[in-house]
Design a protein around this motif. Structure first.
Motif, PDB file in Angstrom:
ATOM      1  N   CYS A  18       0.828  -1.211   0.000  1.00  0.00           N
ATOM      2  CA  CYS A  18       0.000   0.000   0.000  1.00  0.00           C
ATOM      3  C   CYS A  18       0.861   1.259   0.000  1.00  0.00           C
ATOM      4  O   CYS A  18       0.538   2.244  -0.672  1.00  0.00           O
ATOM      5  CB  CYS A  18      -0.941   0.000   1.192  1.00  0.00           C
ATOM      6  N   GLY A  19       1.958   1.236   0.740  1.00  0.00           N
ATOM      7  CA  GLY A  19       2.864   2.381   0.761  1.00  0.00           C
ATOM      8  C   GLY A  19       3.519   2.618  -0.590  1.00  0.00           C
ATOM      9  O   GLY A  19       3.638   3.758  -1.043  1.00  0.00           O
ATOM     10  N   THR A  22       0.973   4.070  -2.990  1.00  0.00           N
ATOM     11  CA  THR A  22       0.738   5.468  -2.647  1.00  0.00           C
ATOM     12  C   THR A  22       1.860   6.352  -3.152  1.00  0.00           C
ATOM     13  O   THR A  22       1.615   7.411  -3.730  1.00  0.00           O
ATOM     14  CB  THR A  22       0.587   5.620  -1.124  1.00  0.00           C
ATOM     15  N   LEU A  26       1.498   9.325  -6.032  1.00  0.00           N
ATOM     16  CA  LEU A  26       1.886  10.703  -5.764  1.00  0.00           C
ATOM     17  C   LEU A  26       2.997  11.153  -6.711  1.00  0.00           C
ATOM     18  O   LEU A  26       2.967  12.281  -7.209  1.00  0.00           O
ATOM     19  CB  LEU A  26       2.312  10.878  -4.305  1.00  0.00           C
ATOM     20  N   LEU A 123       4.272  10.325   2.615  1.00  0.00           N
ATOM     21  CA  LEU A 123       2.895   9.840   2.514  1.00  0.00           C
ATOM     22  C   LEU A 123       2.858   8.312   2.492  1.00  0.00           C
ATOM     23  O   LEU A 123       1.967   7.702   3.088  1.00  0.00           O
ATOM     24  CB  LEU A 123       2.209  10.414   1.281  1.00  0.00           C
ATOM     25  N   ALA A 124       3.840   7.689   1.830  1.00  0.00           N
ATOM     26  CA  ALA A 124       3.917   6.227   1.833  1.00  0.00           C
ATOM     27  C   ALA A 124       4.146   5.704   3.248  1.00  0.00           C
ATOM     28  O   ALA A 124       3.555   4.702   3.656  1.00  0.00           O
ATOM     29  CB  ALA A 124       5.031   5.749   0.913  1.00  0.00           C
ATOM     30  N   VAL A 127       0.863   5.985   5.119  1.00  0.00           N
ATOM     31  CA  VAL A 127      -0.060   4.923   4.701  1.00  0.00           C
ATOM     32  C   VAL A 127       0.383   3.589   5.295  1.00  0.00           C
ATOM     33  O   VAL A 127      -0.447   2.802   5.761  1.00  0.00           O
ATOM     34  CB  VAL A 127      -0.159   4.850   3.159  1.00  0.00           C
TER      35      VAL A 127
END
Length: 144
Positions: A18-19, A22, A26, A123-124, A127
């Motif tokens: 998921c990271g 993400t 981005l 952000l990763a 997440v």
């Protein structure tokens, strides 16, 4: 089976995936901003959505390939010491983004490159914390 009882390795792999997705999305947004994709004057070919999807897949692959070693060290440390705070994962992701800008070409070319990679990493990391880091140090490890 609750989130606390699931296998820790599965939780870590799910959070890492998921990271990376993400970070790739981005970075794609930053790349599209840089290329002027969102401007009104740009004529987009009919297959541009497919191209954007393929670029996203390539960016996910590079996010995996470039970050696997530092992420592994950070996640082992976090699991061993039960680090569950979101700031740790966000700052670790930003540092990995900074490290990747140095690894790619040996130098940082612009502030835009630095900001895009560090914000994608941060952000990763956030997440990852949301998916798996909140439960660091908990869960069962599979017996091999």
């Amino acid at each position: 089976m609750t989130a606390h009882e699931e296998f820790a390795l599965w939780r870590i792999m799910k959070g890492y995936f998921c990271g990376c997705v993400t970070a790739a999305i981005l970075l794609l947004i930053f790349l599209l901003l840089l290329s002027g994709y969102f401007s009104e004057a740009t004529d987009r070919p009919a297959g541009s959505i497919f191209v954007v999807f393929m670029v996203t897949l390539v960016l996910v692959f590079f996010a995996y390939a470039l970050s696997i070693l530092p992420v592994t060290l950070i996640l082992i440390t976090a699991e061993m010491f039960h680090i569950q705070h979101w700031i740790f994962y966000t700052l670790s992701g930003a540092l990995i983004g900074f490290w990747i800008t140095i690894v790619i070409d040996g130098q940082v070319y612009s502030l835009f490159d630095l900001a895009s990679f560090m914000s994608a990493g941060a952000l990763a990391g956030l997440v990852y914390w949301h998916v798996a880091g909140r439960h660091a140090g908990r869960g069962r490890w599979p017996r091999f």
